[in-house]
Design a protein around this motif. Structure first.
Motif, PDB file in Angstrom:
ATOM      1  N   ARG A  16       4.337  25.635  19.901  1.00  0.00           N
ATOM      2  CA  ARG A  16       3.646  26.643  20.712  1.00  0.00           C
ATOM      3  C   ARG A  16       3.267  27.902  19.928  1.00  0.00           C
ATOM      4  NH1 ARG A  16       4.359  27.321  26.523  1.00  0.00           N
ATOM      5  NH2 ARG A  16       3.730  29.425  27.146  1.00  0.00           N
ATOM      6  N   ALA A  17       4.006  28.192  18.854  1.00  0.00           N
ATOM      7  CA  ALA A  17       3.832  29.452  18.129  1.00  0.00           C
ATOM      8  C   ALA A  17       2.393  29.742  17.696  1.00  0.00           C
ATOM      9  CB  ALA A  17       4.771  29.483  16.916  1.00  0.00           C
ATOM     10  N   PRO A  18       1.644  28.763  17.157  1.00  0.00           N
ATOM     11  CA  PRO A  18       0.286  29.076  16.713  1.00  0.00           C
ATOM     12  C   PRO A  18      -0.710  29.311  17.852  1.00  0.00           C
ATOM     13  CG  PRO A  18       1.087  27.015  15.735  1.00  0.00           C
ATOM     14  CD  PRO A  18       2.026  27.385  16.825  1.00  0.00           C
ATOM     15  N   ALA A  19      -0.377  28.853  19.062  1.00  0.00           N
ATOM     16  CA  ALA A  19      -1.374  28.830  20.133  1.00  0.00           C
ATOM     17  C   ALA A  19      -1.944  30.207  20.450  1.00  0.00           C
ATOM     18  CB  ALA A  19      -0.777  28.188  21.390  1.00  0.00           C
ATOM     19  N   GLY A  20      -1.081  31.182  20.669  1.00  0.00           N
ATOM     20  CA  GLY A  20      -1.566  32.521  20.999  1.00  0.00           C
ATOM     21  C   GLY A  20      -2.379  33.147  19.875  1.00  0.00           C
ATOM     22  N   TRP A  21      -1.985  32.819  18.631  1.00  0.00           N
ATOM     23  CA  TRP A  21      -2.670  33.399  17.472  1.00  0.00           C
ATOM     24  C   TRP A  21      -3.986  32.687  17.162  1.00  0.00           C
ATOM     25  CZ3 TRP A  21      -1.016  37.976  16.140  1.00  0.00           C
ATOM     26  CH2 TRP A  21       0.277  38.329  16.512  1.00  0.00           C
ATOM     27  N   LEU A  22      -4.243  31.580  17.820  1.00  0.00           N
ATOM     28  CA  LEU A  22      -5.554  30.933  17.738  1.00  0.00           C
ATOM     29  C   LEU A  22      -6.405  31.259  18.963  1.00  0.00           C
ATOM     30  CD1 LEU A  22      -4.464  27.409  16.443  1.00  0.00           C
ATOM     31  CD2 LEU A  22      -5.761  29.121  15.156  1.00  0.00           C
ATOM     32  N   TRP A  23      -5.764  31.372  20.132  1.00  0.00           N
ATOM     33  CA  TRP A  23      -6.482  31.578  21.392  1.00  0.00           C
ATOM     34  C   TRP A  23      -7.216  32.914  21.428  1.00  0.00           C
ATOM     35  CZ3 TRP A  23      -8.359  29.155  25.431  1.00  0.00           C
ATOM     36  CH2 TRP A  23      -8.613  29.849  26.612  1.00  0.00           C
ATOM     37  N   TRP A  24      -6.488  34.030  21.283  1.00  0.00           N
ATOM     38  CA  TRP A  24      -7.121  35.346  21.425  1.00  0.00           C
ATOM     39  C   TRP A  24      -8.127  35.639  20.318  1.00  0.00           C
ATOM     40  CZ3 TRP A  24      -7.058  36.717  26.084  1.00  0.00           C
ATOM     41  CH2 TRP A  24      -5.961  36.466  26.904  1.00  0.00           C
ATOM     42  N   ARG A  99      -0.464  34.325   8.291  1.00  0.00           N
ATOM     43  CA  ARG A  99      -1.363  35.427   8.673  1.00  0.00           C
ATOM     44  C   ARG A  99      -2.686  35.408   7.909  1.00  0.00           C
ATOM     45  NH1 ARG A  99       2.950  37.610   5.929  1.00  0.00           N
ATOM     46  NH2 ARG A  99       2.502  38.875   4.090  1.00  0.00           N
ATOM     47  N   TRP A 100      -2.647  35.047   6.618  1.00  0.00           N
ATOM     48  CA  TRP A 100      -3.893  35.050   5.848  1.00  0.00           C
ATOM     49  C   TRP A 100      -4.794  33.887   6.262  1.00  0.00           C
ATOM     50  CZ3 TRP A 100      -4.810  39.520   4.167  1.00  0.00           C
ATOM     51  CH2 TRP A 100      -3.790  40.330   3.678  1.00  0.00           C
ATOM     52  N   TRP A 101      -4.188  32.739   6.599  1.00  0.00           N
ATOM     53  CA  TRP A 101      -4.984  31.617   7.098  1.00  0.00           C
ATOM     54  C   TRP A 101      -5.620  31.965   8.440  1.00  0.00           C
ATOM     55  CZ3 TRP A 101      -6.392  28.177   3.801  1.00  0.00           C
ATOM     56  CH2 TRP A 101      -5.565  27.839   2.738  1.00  0.00           C
ATOM     57  N   LEU A 102      -4.883  32.681   9.278  1.00  0.00           N
ATOM     58  CA  LEU A 102      -5.434  33.092  10.573  1.00  0.00           C
ATOM     59  C   LEU A 102      -6.601  34.056  10.387  1.00  0.00           C
ATOM     60  CD1 LEU A 102      -2.092  33.613  12.505  1.00  0.00           C
ATOM     61  CD2 LEU A 102      -3.824  31.877  13.006  1.00  0.00           C
ATOM     62  N   LEU A 103      -6.449  34.992   9.446  1.00  0.00           N
ATOM     63  CA  LEU A 103      -7.529  35.938   9.183  1.00  0.00           C
ATOM     64  C   LEU A 103      -8.765  35.211   8.653  1.00  0.00           C
ATOM     65  CD1 LEU A 103      -8.617  38.813   8.982  1.00  0.00           C
ATOM     66  CD2 LEU A 103      -7.567  38.977   6.706  1.00  0.00           C
ATOM     67  N   LEU A 104      -8.556  34.282   7.719  1.00  0.00           N
ATOM     68  CA  LEU A 104      -9.684  33.524   7.178  1.00  0.00           C
ATOM     69  C   LEU A 104     -10.361  32.679   8.258  1.00  0.00           C
ATOM     70  CD1 LEU A 104      -8.274  32.359   3.727  1.00  0.00           C
ATOM     71  CD2 LEU A 104     -10.143  33.974   4.114  1.00  0.00           C
ATOM     72  N   ALA A 105      -9.555  32.078   9.140  1.00  0.00           N
ATOM     73  CA  ALA A 105     -10.122  31.267  10.229  1.00  0.00           C
ATOM     74  C   ALA A 105     -10.961  32.143  11.164  1.00  0.00           C
ATOM     75  CB  ALA A 105      -9.006  30.577  11.006  1.00  0.00           C
ATOM     76  N   PHE A 106     -10.466  33.331  11.464  1.00  0.00           N
ATOM     77  CA  PHE A 106     -11.217  34.240  12.331  1.00  0.00           C
ATOM     78  C   PHE A 106     -12.537  34.652  11.683  1.00  0.00           C
ATOM     79  CE2 PHE A 106     -12.245  38.674  13.451  1.00  0.00           C
ATOM     80  CZ  PHE A 106     -12.514  38.498  14.803  1.00  0.00           C
ATOM     81  N   LEU A 107     -12.480  35.035  10.401  1.00  0.00           N
ATOM     82  CA  LEU A 107     -13.697  35.452   9.694  1.00  0.00           C
ATOM     83  C   LEU A 107     -14.692  34.299   9.588  1.00  0.00           C
ATOM     84  CD1 LEU A 107     -12.147  37.656   6.864  1.00  0.00           C
ATOM     85  CD2 LEU A 107     -13.319  38.430   8.938  1.00  0.00           C
ATOM     86  N   ALA A 108     -14.169  33.091   9.332  1.00  0.00           N
ATOM     87  CA  ALA A 108     -15.055  31.920   9.258  1.00  0.00           C
ATOM     88  C   ALA A 108     -15.698  31.643  10.616  1.00  0.00           C
ATOM     89  CB  ALA A 108     -14.279  30.708   8.779  1.00  0.00           C
ATOM     90  N   ALA A 109     -14.920  31.812  11.699  1.00  0.00           N
ATOM     91  CA  ALA A 109     -15.455  31.587  13.042  1.00  0.00           C
ATOM     92  C   ALA A 109     -16.557  32.579  13.370  1.00  0.00           C
ATOM     93  CB  ALA A 109     -14.332  31.667  14.073  1.00  0.00           C
ATOM     94  N   MET A 124     -11.470  27.331  17.639  1.00  0.00           N
ATOM     95  CA  MET A 124     -10.120  27.885  17.527  1.00  0.00           C
ATOM     96  C   MET A 124      -9.420  27.890  18.879  1.00  0.00           C
ATOM     97  SD  MET A 124     -10.634  31.176  14.990  1.00  0.00           S
ATOM     98  CE  MET A 124      -8.916  31.689  15.120  1.00  0.00           C
ATOM     99  N   ALA A 125     -10.134  28.322  19.916  1.00  0.00           N
ATOM    100  CA  ALA A 125      -9.540  28.382  21.254  1.00  0.00           C
ATOM    101  C   ALA A 125      -9.168  26.983  21.750  1.00  0.00           C
ATOM    102  CB  ALA A 125     -10.504  29.056  22.224  1.00  0.00           C
ATOM    103  N   GLY A 126      -9.988  25.993  21.439  1.00  0.00           N
ATOM    104  CA  GLY A 126      -9.682  24.622  21.825  1.00  0.00           C
ATOM    105  C   GLY A 126      -8.416  24.112  21.160  1.00  0.00           C
ATOM    106  N   ALA A 127      -8.247  24.428  19.876  1.00  0.00           N
ATOM    107  CA  ALA A 127      -7.023  24.022  19.174  1.00  0.00           C
ATOM    108  C   ALA A 127      -5.802  24.651  19.831  1.00  0.00           C
ATOM    109  CB  ALA A 127      -7.107  24.410  17.707  1.00  0.00           C
TER     110      ALA A 127
END
Length: 194
Positions: A16-24, A99-109, A124-127
């Motif tokens: 569950r941990a990654p879900a919130g950090w991908l959803w918002w 955290r850096w992968w999340l930042l890169l994923a956000f910037l790529a999105a 990202m939200a679907g994942a």
């Protein structure tokens, strides 16, 4: 830790941990992307994003479910010499490691919106939805068996809760730790016994 003691982390909390950090961030990226016309236009971008998001949700939900189920079926009772990791510690540790992968994923999105508006954010939200679904699936297993699934902390450093280094799950009673079945915060802040 005392002699023979070892740390355990909740399986459902790890899922569950990654879900919130991908959803918002995903919703934010989709919102930003919807403001950009892009090469394909908003309608095509949103439609493609909906398809990508649904696909990501299915993949995240289905990935390694057979392995999770097999490990759960073979789980044994945890001994007394265990230290149960708090939910907040698990989430914080995951966030720091990624955290850096999340930042890169956000910037790529956000950047992908130049081609397909909002599609990357919806992916990202679907994942995130798929991971929430998998955590709820684990929660149903835990309720049905009246036990919580745990895994040794050191085994999760590569590959997460169902990685190659995970040899077995351990079981405790439903009152153990500070998270309820499925990894959500336990109502009333239940903690303690096994």
């Amino acid at each position: 830790m005392g002699r023979g003691a070892y740390g355990l982390v909740r399986v459902a909390v790890l899922v569950r941990a990654p879900a919130g950090w991908l959803w918002w961030p995903g919703l934010l990226a989709a919102g930003i992307g919807a403001l950009v016309p892009g090469l394909t236009g908003r309608t095509i971008g949103l439609s493609a994003g909906a398809v990508l998001g649904a696909g990501a949700a299915l993949v995240a939900f289905a990935a390694r479910r057979g392995r999770y189920a097999a490990l759960a079926r073979a789980a044994s009772r945890a001994g007394k010499a265990v230290i149960l990791q708090d939910r907040s510690v698990t989430v914080r540790t995951w966030r720091r490691a990624h955290r850096w992968w999340l930042l890169l994923a956000f910037l790529a999105a956000v950047a992908s919106s130049c081609v397909l508006p909002a599609a990357g954010g919806l992916l990202m939200a679907g994942a995130a939805l798929g991971l929430w679904g998998k955590a709820r699936w684990l929660g149903r297993w835990e309720r049905r068996h009246e036990a919580l699934l745990w895994v040794r902390t050191e085994a999760t450093r590569r590959g997460g809760a169902a990685g190659k280094e995970v040899r077995a799950y351990l079981l405790t009673g439903t009152a153990a730790g500070d998270a309820g079945p499925g990894g959500a915060r336990a109502s009333g802040g239940v903690r303690g016994g096994r």
